[in-house]
Design a protein around this motif. Structure first.
Motif, PDB file in Angstrom:
ATOM      1  N   THR A   1     -11.803   0.528  50.217  1.00  0.00           N
ATOM      2  CA  THR A   1     -10.354   0.286  50.210  1.00  0.00           C
ATOM      3  C   THR A   1      -9.545   1.502  49.805  1.00  0.00           C
ATOM      4  N   GLU A   2     -10.134   2.391  49.083  1.00  0.00           N
ATOM      5  CA  GLU A   2      -9.381   3.561  48.614  1.00  0.00           C
ATOM      6  C   GLU A   2      -9.382   4.653  49.688  1.00  0.00           C
ATOM      7  N   GLY A   3      -8.576   5.649  49.498  1.00  0.00           N
ATOM      8  CA  GLY A   3      -8.545   6.781  50.407  1.00  0.00           C
ATOM      9  C   GLY A   3      -9.745   7.693  50.183  1.00  0.00           C
ATOM     10  N   GLY A   4      -9.839   8.729  50.999  1.00  0.00           N
ATOM     11  CA  GLY A   4     -10.929   9.694  50.844  1.00  0.00           C
ATOM     12  C   GLY A   4     -12.158   9.313  51.653  1.00  0.00           C
ATOM     13  N   PRO A   5     -13.282   9.974  51.421  1.00  0.00           N
ATOM     14  CA  PRO A   5     -14.512   9.746  52.195  1.00  0.00           C
ATOM     15  C   PRO A   5     -14.995   8.305  52.083  1.00  0.00           C
ATOM     16  N   LEU A   6     -15.643   7.860  53.160  1.00  0.00           N
ATOM     17  CA  LEU A   6     -16.175   6.507  53.234  1.00  0.00           C
ATOM     18  C   LEU A   6     -17.673   6.588  53.559  1.00  0.00           C
ATOM     19  N   ALA A   7     -18.503   5.768  52.884  1.00  0.00           N
ATOM     20  CA  ALA A   7     -19.949   5.754  53.143  1.00  0.00           C
ATOM     21  C   ALA A   7     -20.423   4.316  53.276  1.00  0.00           C
ATOM     22  N   ILE A   8     -21.170   4.045  54.370  1.00  0.00           N
ATOM     23  CA  ILE A   8     -21.746   2.719  54.602  1.00  0.00           C
ATOM     24  C   ILE A   8     -23.235   2.876  54.907  1.00  0.00           C
ATOM     25  N   ASP A   9     -24.072   2.171  54.176  1.00  0.00           N
ATOM     26  CA  ASP A   9     -25.505   2.117  54.452  1.00  0.00           C
ATOM     27  C   ASP A   9     -25.817   0.783  55.118  1.00  0.00           C
ATOM     28  N   PHE A  10     -26.771   0.769  56.052  1.00  0.00           N
ATOM     29  CA  PHE A  10     -27.075  -0.472  56.755  1.00  0.00           C
ATOM     30  C   PHE A  10     -28.536  -0.488  57.214  1.00  0.00           C
ATOM     31  N   SER A  11     -29.014  -1.679  57.533  1.00  0.00           N
ATOM     32  CA  SER A  11     -30.339  -1.856  58.124  1.00  0.00           C
ATOM     33  C   SER A  11     -30.329  -3.146  58.919  1.00  0.00           C
ATOM     34  N   GLY A  12     -31.256  -3.291  59.865  1.00  0.00           N
ATOM     35  CA  GLY A  12     -31.321  -4.491  60.672  1.00  0.00           C
ATOM     36  C   GLY A  12     -32.204  -4.280  61.888  1.00  0.00           C
ATOM     37  N   VAL A  13     -32.000  -5.137  62.881  1.00  0.00           N
ATOM     38  CA  VAL A  13     -32.775  -5.085  64.126  1.00  0.00           C
ATOM     39  C   VAL A  13     -31.795  -5.107  65.292  1.00  0.00           C
ATOM     40  N   VAL A  14     -32.037  -4.236  66.269  1.00  0.00           N
ATOM     41  CA  VAL A  14     -31.229  -4.189  67.481  1.00  0.00           C
ATOM     42  C   VAL A  14     -32.080  -4.697  68.640  1.00  0.00           C
ATOM     43  N   ARG A  15     -31.523  -5.666  69.385  1.00  0.00           N
ATOM     44  CA  ARG A  15     -32.233  -6.182  70.555  1.00  0.00           C
ATOM     45  C   ARG A  15     -31.216  -6.436  71.665  1.00  0.00           C
ATOM     46  N   PRO A  16     -31.679  -6.560  72.933  1.00  0.00           N
ATOM     47  CA  PRO A  16     -30.741  -6.872  74.017  1.00  0.00           C
ATOM     48  C   PRO A  16     -30.115  -8.245  73.799  1.00  0.00           C
ATOM     49  N   THR A  17     -28.881  -8.405  74.235  1.00  0.00           N
ATOM     50  CA  THR A  17     -28.248  -9.725  74.131  1.00  0.00           C
ATOM     51  C   THR A  17     -28.911 -10.731  75.055  1.00  0.00           C
ATOM     52  N   ASP A  18     -29.527 -10.224  76.139  1.00  0.00           N
ATOM     53  CA  ASP A  18     -30.375 -11.071  76.979  1.00  0.00           C
ATOM     54  C   ASP A  18     -31.460 -10.161  77.582  1.00  0.00           C
ATOM     55  N   GLY A  19     -32.453 -10.763  78.191  1.00  0.00           N
ATOM     56  CA  GLY A  19     -33.503  -9.967  78.799  1.00  0.00           C
ATOM     57  C   GLY A  19     -34.719  -9.837  77.918  1.00  0.00           C
ATOM     58  N   ASP A  20     -35.322  -8.654  77.916  1.00  0.00           N
ATOM     59  CA  ASP A  20     -36.611  -8.415  77.283  1.00  0.00           C
ATOM     60  C   ASP A  20     -36.484  -8.320  75.766  1.00  0.00           C
ATOM     61  N   GLY A  21     -36.946  -9.349  75.072  1.00  0.00           N
ATOM     62  CA  GLY A  21     -36.876  -9.341  73.617  1.00  0.00           C
ATOM     63  C   GLY A  21     -37.838  -8.377  72.971  1.00  0.00           C
ATOM     64  N   SER A  22     -38.851  -7.876  73.739  1.00  0.00           N
ATOM     65  CA  SER A  22     -39.809  -6.926  73.156  1.00  0.00           C
ATOM     66  C   SER A  22     -39.171  -5.569  72.892  1.00  0.00           C
ATOM     67  N   LEU A  23     -37.958  -5.366  73.380  1.00  0.00           N
ATOM     68  CA  LEU A  23     -37.263  -4.095  73.127  1.00  0.00           C
ATOM     69  C   LEU A  23     -36.625  -4.050  71.748  1.00  0.00           C
ATOM     70  N   ALA A  24     -36.724  -5.138  70.998  1.00  0.00           N
ATOM     71  CA  ALA A  24     -36.137  -5.160  69.655  1.00  0.00           C
ATOM     72  C   ALA A  24     -36.659  -4.001  68.821  1.00  0.00           C
ATOM     73  N   SER A  25     -35.736  -3.293  68.179  1.00  0.00           N
ATOM     74  CA  SER A  25     -36.089  -2.100  67.411  1.00  0.00           C
ATOM     75  C   SER A  25     -35.465  -2.165  66.017  1.00  0.00           C
TER      76      SER A  25
END
Length: 436
Positions: A11-35
């Motif tokens: 919420t404050e001004g200045g530099p912003l840092a976001i850390d994240f983790s998860g899984v990316v997969r196609p919205t449809d199609g081959d689910g084996s591409l999940a990374s």
């Protein structure tokens, strides 16, 4: 999916840092591409958005981004991926700078390691400033550009330098030949371009050139001299005589089912799915082979060349060849014209009897021309002085004294000069008459 994130200074001004983790997969199609992915987004200037996106993945599937370099059931992947993407203020103009590292990968049919590259992504195109990687037991370095798009519409232009690659692995992946066809370490350059890296488009549009050298290797599962000798036996003329000469002169060279070489050199031009080898050279212990011809991406060979035997083996072959020796001799070296054919996985060499017959006619024509010209000039001018002496004519006392004293040879007379000029003209005229 399964997104977890944390942030500081939201919420404050200045530099912003976001850390994240998860899984990316196609919205449809081959689910084996999940990374699985994890990373951080750092924005140093909120107004311009300048910063950096850092991504890591234990196994990332490039097909998620529409990038597919080979066909087959095995998914392409980048293992232990570490990716840093710069976020500049003028990204549309300058693109996104990328530093790419991965410990291992499976791409374009190759198992890769030690990947380290500096790239730029702009307008659905990847510009490769430098990409170094471990490949087929050696090293490769790439530069060029690669577009992201559907098969058939993802053009590329790549310059690749390779060092100490396993030639067997490279031939297997690039040309589809069975493993065990060739051995030795390979180095050289590829300059390749096409409309897409998918195989169907690649086989129709690939263009460029390849320059490769393999040192201290072997053609496996084939003995070139033994296979050539077998082919020669089928010719009832000179072929059988040469086959007999090879068997008697080089029995050890015909043993075994491999052909060791000190050097194999290949220069290839590619266009429209066909490869034209204008310079193929093999330097082995008992022979050297120089050839040119075409090689399709289907592995089919079609070409011609010459095999030159070693001085030691040439001496034995020419001695055994008897009256056929003039047809094979290039000075003191035995030479045989060849035709190349078959598949790269099972090539064959056979004597080019058409070229050999043409050479035989040339030799016979030269002999006939020389004899006819000599007889005619002898009839016009008489035999040369030294020939009279060889025929038993004692010559003059001055001739004998000059020879005994080792004196200088006399200048040719006007008549002798006329004789030589006439003989040359007769040879030229006979050559035209006989078609040579």
């Amino acid at each position: 999916e399964e997104i977890a994130s944390s942030a500081t200074n939201l919420t404050e001004g200045g530099p912003l840092a976001i850390d994240f983790s998860g899984v990316v997969r196609p919205t449809d199609g081959d689910g084996s591409l999940a990374s699985p992915i994890s990373g951080s987004l750092e924005i140093r200037d909120r107004e311009s958005g300048v910063g950096e996106l850092h991504l890591t993945s234990s196994s990332f599937k490039p097909r998620l981004l529409g990038l597919e370099l080979s066909e087959g059931d095995e998914l392409e992947r980048l293992d232990d991926l570490d990716l840093a993407i710069g976020l500049p203020a003028d990204a549309e103009k300058s693109g996104y700078p990328i530093v790419l590292r991965a410990k291992r990968a499976r791409l374009a049919g190759f198992d890769l390691d030690a990947i380290d590259g500096n790239l730029v992504y702009r307008d659905s195109k990847l510009l490769i400033d430098r990409l170094a990687l471990g490949l087929a037991g050696g090293e490769a370095e790439l530069a060029g550009d690669l577009s992201f798009g559907a098969p058939g519409s993802a053009p590329f232009d790549l310059d690749v330098k390779v060092r100490e690659l396993d030639s067997d692995e490279l031939a297997h992946v690039l040309l589809g030949v069975p493993r065990g066809v060739v051995s030795g370490k390979i180095g050289g350059e590829f300059d390749l371009a096409g409309r897409s890296l998918d195989w169907d488009t690649l086989s129709r549009t690939l263009a460029g050139h390849i320059r490769l050298e393999v040192g201290e290797g072997a053609l496996e599962n084939v003995n070139v001299l033994s296979a050539l000798t077998t082919r020669l036996v089928g010719d009832p003329g000179i072929g059988q005589f040469l086959a007999s000469s090879l068997r008697e002169s080089a029995p050890d060279a015909l043993k075994g089912d491999r052909t060791p070489f000190d050097l194999l050199r290949l220069a290839v031009e590619l266009e429209g799915g066909r490869m034209r080898a204008d310079d193929l050279q093999i330097a082995a212990k008992d022979f050297g082979l120089a050839a040119s011809g075409a090689l399709g991406l289907d592995g089919l060979l079609d070409g011609d060349g010459r095999i030159r035997f070693s001085p030691e083996l040439s001496k034995k072959i020419l001695k055994k060849a008897g009256r056929f020796a003039p047809l094979l001799a290039d000075g003191e070296i035995a030479v045989l014209p060849l035709r190349l054919g078959g598949k790269l996985s099972a090539p064959f060499l056979r004597p080019d009897l058409g070229a050999l017959s043409s050479h035989a006619r040339d030799v016979a024509t030269d002999e006939l021309k020389d004899k006819a010209a000599k007889k005619l000039t002898d009839a016009l001018f008489g035999k040369k002085k030294n020939e009279k002496n060889r025929d038993g004519d004692p010559g003059t006392d001055a001739d004998a004294a000059g020879a005994a004293d080792g004196g200088a040879a006399e200048e040719p007379t006007e008549r002798e000069l006329q004789r030589e000029s006439t003989e040359d003209l007769v040879k030229e005229g006979l050559g035209r008459l006989l078609g040579k």
